[in-house]
Motif scaffolding. Structure first.
Motif, PDB file in Angstrom:
ATOM      1  N   THR A   1       0.833  -1.208   0.000  1.00 56.36           N
ATOM      2  CA  THR A   1       0.000   0.000   0.000  1.00 56.36           C
ATOM      3  C   THR A   1       0.868   1.258   0.000  1.00 56.36           C
ATOM      4  O   THR A   1       0.492   2.280  -0.567  1.00 56.36           O
TER       5      THR A   1
ATOM      6  N   ARG B   1       1.754   1.845  -3.576  1.00 61.87           N
ATOM      7  CA  ARG B   1       0.635   2.457  -4.290  1.00 61.87           C
ATOM      8  C   ARG B   1       0.572   3.961  -4.008  1.00 61.87           C
ATOM      9  O   ARG B   1       0.427   4.774  -4.932  1.00 61.87           O
ATOM     10  N   ALA B   2       0.676   4.329  -2.725  1.00 65.69           N
ATOM     11  CA  ALA B   2       0.631   5.750  -2.357  1.00 65.69           C
ATOM     12  C   ALA B   2       1.782   6.511  -3.007  1.00 65.69           C
ATOM     13  O   ALA B   2       1.614   7.638  -3.474  1.00 65.69           O
TER      14      ALA B   2
ATOM     15  N   MET C   1       3.300   5.806  -5.864  1.00 68.86           N
ATOM     16  CA  MET C   1       3.037   5.985  -7.292  1.00 68.86           C
ATOM     17  C   MET C   1       1.976   7.074  -7.510  1.00 68.86           C
ATOM     18  O   MET C   1       2.088   7.868  -8.437  1.00 68.86           O
ATOM     19  N   ASN C   2       0.953   7.132  -6.634  1.00 71.72           N
ATOM     20  CA  ASN C   2      -0.041   8.221  -6.699  1.00 71.72           C
ATOM     21  C   ASN C   2       0.642   9.590  -6.697  1.00 71.72           C
ATOM     22  O   ASN C   2       0.172  10.531  -7.330  1.00 71.72           O
TER      23      ASN C   2
ATOM     24  N   SER D   1      -0.481  -3.309  -3.710  1.00 72.69           N
ATOM     25  CA  SER D   1       0.126  -2.165  -4.416  1.00 72.69           C
ATOM     26  C   SER D   1      -0.750  -1.675  -5.561  1.00 72.69           C
ATOM     27  O   SER D   1      -0.483  -0.609  -6.128  1.00 72.69           O
ATOM     28  N   SER D   2      -1.809  -2.450  -5.916  1.00 72.81           N
ATOM     29  CA  SER D   2      -2.764  -2.013  -6.954  1.00 72.81           C
ATOM     30  C   SER D   2      -2.090  -1.508  -8.215  1.00 72.81           C
ATOM     31  O   SER D   2      -2.399  -0.424  -8.701  1.00 72.81           O
ATOM     32  N   GLY D   3      -1.104  -2.271  -8.698  1.00 67.21           N
ATOM     33  CA  GLY D   3      -0.479  -1.895  -9.962  1.00 67.21           C
ATOM     34  C   GLY D   3       0.822  -1.130  -9.823  1.00 67.21           C
ATOM     35  O   GLY D   3       1.417  -0.724 -10.819  1.00 67.21           O
ATOM     36  N   ALA D   4       1.272  -0.931  -8.576  1.00 65.41           N
ATOM     37  CA  ALA D   4       2.559  -0.257  -8.380  1.00 65.41           C
ATOM     38  C   ALA D   4       3.682  -1.282  -8.219  1.00 65.41           C
ATOM     39  O   ALA D   4       4.664  -1.039  -7.520  1.00 65.41           O
TER      40      ALA D   4
END
Lengths: 278, 278
Positions: free
Chosen positions: A41, A44-45, A47-48, A72-75
């Motif tokens: 997570t 992910r943050a 990469m955002n 990571s939803s794609g990170a």
């Protein structure tokens, strides 16, 4: 409204508010993260927020597990490039300025900045090509005093004092978000115009004239004493709506049709019928 | 440094950067949230930001389940007070201004603000006692155009355009964080002084004199031509450290002891030994 800058974009602007990460993003150093999911997570943050350099000091779980990758939803790219170290000193060796996040004050002489102030400071140093790092502590116990002694500045996030604890990825998100915003140079607000545009005062005056003529004819404005203030109130209401050219056309149509109301003698509707010709 | 305001707090200031949620926090309205866990993490983010009015439109899972409560990390009170509605119209009926978060632009004429600009707008309206709401859409598909038509303003969070999607609780955290910051009136940075204080220029000059005397005696400043610039460089280095009274005392002690180096004739250390008396 408290907007510093506003900007109207003409016609069909479907782009997001323009944003770019900017140069010299800080590295994110996690000290002894306990859970692979939290590393995911965090990625992910990152990469955002346009951050990409993840460094792990003695992580307690695999950061390339399915659980970490899923979180990571794609990170995944950030996880795959992550570097592992055994000591904080090694993880920050190539950096020139390190910001350590803390939830509580320590018995030491140290500058503490808000996340927003730290973001401005990072942008200033980044513009001077300094290499920067953000140090985040263990999920439960944070950073030791020894580790804080390795940092230039402490960072605190002003939050509800009765419930200020953020989880690891949320803390990374807030500090990274502030870094991203500090480099954001787009407008604070835009109005999207979908193939139309704001009405000119000339076209708006035509609408006023049309509406007030019909309101005189139907008797709505029959009180001569009150008429001037009623007209101003109606005009203010229409000004406030910041109408578009298309909306003014729609309102002309509504006025033309509505004047017949439910009367028996209202014109019959046929395909191609134009109310103007009646 | 790009700080707008800095403030030194004297002596032992162990308090956090002062922060208070402020008046008239917006309600948070979740439209058809799919997972109880997401409602829980949203409640946690709300409590972090001083928000407390949670409204759920047709939630798909129980928001009082163990999973939801666990995810809320102690924000149970918000979950317990949450109200359930069947329609968005009912959930916002008592509000006067509604902000809808969107990840993508629609084919409509609508003002779009950054989260930061919306926070300023909310504070302005809140100060005028307006009742406000933040509308968040379904985890995967967001809000419908019909629902956006119920809102005054759309809110976008400027993020890395290559990876801009936030999960529900992260979106609530960022918008709530901005609302909280917009009411934050504390300093951007403080330096914590643990029972000491910044040194005066008089005490700093005594340190310069002491150090330069010893450096003359040991021969470090023997080059008369370079001496003036060497002295300025050393003084600049010590200025930059922004020393405290205690640290200046420590440096006097270091200079006094270090001048003996490793020489055989250095004074013997005894309990209560004072180097000054040698």
């Amino acid at each position: 409204m408290t907007l510093g800058r506003t900007q109207a974009t003409s016609y069909a602007d479907k782009a997001r508010l323009p944003a770019k990460p900017g140069a010299n993003p800080p590295a994110v150093i996690l000290v002894e993260p306990q859970l692979g999911e939290n590393i995911g997570t965090t990625a992910r943050a990152m990469m955002n927020c346009g951050l990409n350099d993840l460094r792990l000091v003695d992580p307690k779980e695999d950061w390339l597990s399915e659980k970490a990758r899923g979180a990571s939803s794609g990170a995944d790219a950030i996880l795959e490039k992550a570097q592992k170290f055994t000591k904080v000193e090694d993880a920050i060796a190539d950096l020139e300025c390190v910001y350590a996040t803390t939830a509580r004050r320590r018995e030491m002489v140290k500058t503490v900045m808000t996340a927003r102030a730290a973001a401005g400071d990072m942008r200033t140093r980044g513009a001077a090509a300094q290499r920067l790092g953000l140090l985040f502590g263990r999920e439960r116990i944070g950073l030791t005093n020894h580790e804080l002694g390795l940092a230039n500045v402490l960072v605190e996030v002003p939050m509800n004092p009765e419930h200020s604890s953020l989880n690891l990825a949320q803390a990374v998100l807030v500090v990274g978000y502030e870094w991203f915003q500090a480099g954001y140079d787009g407008p604070d607000a835009v109005t999207t115009y979908n193939k139309t545009m704001p009405v000119t005062k000339e076209l708006l005056q035509e609408l006023f004239d049309h509406l007030e003529e019909e309101l005189d004819l139907c008797g709505f404005l029959r009180n001569d004493e009150k008429r001037p203030s009623m007209v101003v109130n109606i005009r203010n209401m229409l000004q406030r709506a910041e109408l578009t050219v298309q909306e003014v056309r729609t309102l002309h149509g509504i006025i033309k049709e509505l004047r017949y109301g439910r009367r028996e003698d209202r014109p019959k509707r046929q395909p191609g019928y134009k109310v103007d010709k009646v």
